[in-house]
Design a protein around this motif. Sequence first.
Motif, short mmCIF file in Angstrom:
data_model
loop_
_atom_site.label_atom_id
_atom_site.label_comp_id
_atom_site.label_asym_id
_atom_site.label_seq_id
_atom_site.Cartn_x
_atom_site.Cartn_y
_atom_site.Cartn_z
N ARG A 141 -35.86 10.77 -9.40
CA ARG A 141 -35.40 11.04 -10.74
C ARG A 141 -36.04 10.06 -11.72
NH1 ARG A 141 -31.11 14.32 -11.28
NH2 ARG A 141 -30.30 13.20 -13.11
N GLU A 218 -37.29 20.15 -12.18
CA GLU A 218 -36.46 20.16 -10.98
C GLU A 218 -37.12 20.96 -9.86
OE1 GLU A 218 -33.19 19.50 -8.38
OE2 GLU A 218 -34.02 18.44 -10.13
N ARG A 221 -39.72 18.83 -8.37
CA ARG A 221 -39.11 17.76 -7.57
C ARG A 221 -38.68 18.29 -6.20
NH1 ARG A 221 -35.75 14.61 -12.01
NH2 ARG A 221 -34.27 16.30 -11.64
N ARG A 222 -38.07 19.47 -6.19
CA ARG A 222 -37.62 20.03 -4.92
C ARG A 222 -38.81 20.39 -4.03
NH1 ARG A 222 -32.43 23.94 -6.58
NH2 ARG A 222 -31.44 22.40 -7.96
N GLU A 304 -32.10 15.77 -18.26
CA GLU A 304 -32.52 15.86 -16.86
C GLU A 304 -31.52 16.68 -16.04
OE1 GLU A 304 -34.41 12.86 -13.52
OE2 GLU A 304 -33.10 12.04 -15.08
N TRP A 305 -32.03 17.48 -15.13
CA TRP A 305 -31.21 18.31 -14.26
C TRP A 305 -30.23 17.42 -13.50
CZ3 TRP A 305 -31.39 23.62 -13.78
CH2 TRP A 305 -30.64 24.17 -12.74
N ASN A 306 -28.96 17.78 -13.55
CA ASN A 306 -27.94 16.91 -12.96
C ASN A 306 -26.89 17.76 -12.25
OD1 ASN A 306 -26.56 14.57 -12.31
ND2 ASN A 306 -25.47 14.48 -14.25
N SER A 312 -29.99 27.08 -10.33
CA SER A 312 -30.20 26.32 -9.10
C SER A 312 -30.66 27.20 -7.94
CB SER A 312 -28.92 25.57 -8.71
OG SER A 312 -29.18 24.70 -7.63
#
Length: 344
Positions: A141, A218, A221-222, A304-306, A312
């Motif tokens: 993050r 996101e 990131r994944r 930021e994705w949280n 999702s």
Amino acid sequence: MRRLIVHIGTPKAASTSLQAWLAAERTRLAAVGIEYPALAKADSGHRRLALGLEGTLGPAARRVEIERLGHVLTGTSADAVILSAEQFEGAPEPADVPGLIAEIAARHGFRPLALAVVRPRPDYLNAVYAQHVRRLFTAERFGPFSVRMEGHPRFDYPRRFKPWFNRNDMDFMAIPLTASELSGGIGPRLLAAAGLTAPPDAGPAPRLNVTPGPATIEAFRRLAAQSGRRRLGRRDGPARAALETAAEAAGWNRCRFSGLAPELAARIETRYADADEAFARRFWGRSFVEVFGAERAASAGSNEWNGPGPESAAIDDLVADILARYGRPERVSERLTRRWRIPG
């Protein structure tokens, strides 16, 4: 005396857009006495020249690039020649690229002017983070990334620019990357800083390498968290481009990613406050805060994705499909082509 204008970056400060504009306007610029030389195929800027001068490409390549630049300066009738590459500014310290450029310019009757584009450091760090994530270099993050990177020498503007502005044989100017400064476009603003005027019929600069939205970040990131860079191998580039295309089609880039929670932005600014203040006063006659105040206010806050959200499951599906299509080519995913409208 004719001038050699060297745009030295910084990275993530509209350099790609500027180079694309200069290349597209090459003919119109030549008509008003400005040359933007084409030195390498498939390169709108002068990256190879910069890497050659700093020695990265080896002694033979260095000689070739020096000769190539000399040939341009000898053969041109233009009053101004423009070079542009982020790598000029980031040259290793032992490589005296500013001195070499000054020597070559003087030999051919040119006075060099180094031009740097500067953006607020928190925004710069935010853009660097987005670039690292999009290249699958990290899955972390923004907060941990910023802590790890904030002391990196690349963020110390005064130190990096010092070899360029501490010279008697070269002029130096810094352009702040603000909405008011760039209201007429990055290309015309750079020319204006050098005392030149853009061709009246020049088009606008394209917007390139724009930071994507939080859902897109996101997704990258994944993908990185699933060892995407290793699993994709040589298909890394097409896979990342496919993810960008799918995210844009899904509407995930309606707003741009920002990890700049107020406390993070304040910490980053505080670390370099003294050096930035001296730099801003010297080249702009104002404080760093005065110059970038409006930009900081506009970009304050984190999106930021949280945790789980409406996209999702779609993000998970896209990452799985990207890996199926590009990570295991023997099992081409029809779903990727059909659902995300990506050519097979």
